[in-house]
Write an enzyme that holds these catalytic residues in place. Structure first.
Site, PDB file in Angstrom:
ATOM      1  N   SER A  83       8.058   1.455  -0.556  1.00 22.17           N
ATOM      2  CA  SER A  83       6.857   2.175  -1.014  1.00 22.17           C
ATOM      3  C   SER A  83       5.976   2.593  -0.784  1.00 22.17           C
ATOM      4  O   SER A  83       5.621   3.396   0.501  1.00 22.17           O
ATOM      5  CB  SER A  83       5.777   1.810  -2.583  1.00 22.17           C
ATOM      6  OG  SER A  83       4.637   0.852  -2.259  1.00 22.17           O
ATOM      7  N   TYR A 140       9.194   4.963  -3.770  1.00 22.96           N
ATOM      8  CA  TYR A 140       8.403   5.111  -5.230  1.00 22.96           C
ATOM      9  C   TYR A 140       6.964   5.305  -4.650  1.00 22.96           C
ATOM     10  O   TYR A 140       6.176   4.600  -4.010  1.00 22.96           O
ATOM     11  CB  TYR A 140       9.079   3.796  -5.827  1.00 22.96           C
ATOM     12  CG  TYR A 140       9.015   2.472  -5.834  1.00 22.96           C
ATOM     13  CD1 TYR A 140       7.831   2.204  -5.691  1.00 22.96           C
ATOM     14  CD2 TYR A 140       9.824   1.745  -4.500  1.00 22.96           C
ATOM     15  CE1 TYR A 140       6.962   0.326  -5.200  1.00 22.96           C
ATOM     16  CE2 TYR A 140       9.642   0.637  -4.052  1.00 22.96           C
ATOM     17  CZ  TYR A 140       7.829   0.219  -4.599  1.00 22.96           C
ATOM     18  OH  TYR A 140       7.847  -0.844  -3.949  1.00 22.96           O
TER      19      TYR A 140
END
Length: 127
Positions: free
Chosen positions: A25, A58
């Site tokens: 991430s 993300y």
């Protein structure tokens, strides 16, 4: 028909950390996320201005006001601390919605503080 349009953009963010051993991430200062209407776990594209790399991952929210921009996991291989990146989120819009959609865009200074909020992105904008 749906069109995929840029929904939010963090322009000229400076990478503050790269943590290869994290699961994955990008960690982004949550105050910046709020300004561009990006959410935790939202998919983003990251473009590295220093080496041309483009990656997708993300979002994990970071401490508000910290200026943190940390690439985690495999994404850390694509940046170095100090690299300047552009972070973009996208949304799906109907053809009619797409005609009037205005993305939220922020430009950051070298410490990742919001320097400017742009109402829209004009062609041939140079910062």
């Amino acid at each position: 028909m749906f069109r995929t349009m840029m929904n939010g953009k963090i322009h000229r963010a400076t990478v503050t950390e790269a943590n290869l051993n994290y699961v994955g991430s990008i960690t982004i200062d949550s105050a910046i996320l709020e300004a561009v209407d990006m959410l935790p776990n939202e998919k983003v594209q990251i473009v590295n201005n220093n080496n041309g790399a483009r990656i997708e991952t993300y979002i994990i929210p970071g401490e508000p006001g910290s200026g943190v921009i940390c690439l985690n996991g495999a994404a850390a291989r694509h940046v170095q601390v100090g690299d300047v990146v552009i972070i973009m989120s996208y949304g799906m819009f109907t053809a009619e919605e797409a005609k009037t959609h205005e993305p939220k865009i922020v430009v950051l200074d070298e410490k990742n503080h919001i320097e400017m909020i742009l109402p829209e992105e004009k062609a041939h904008t140079t910062l």
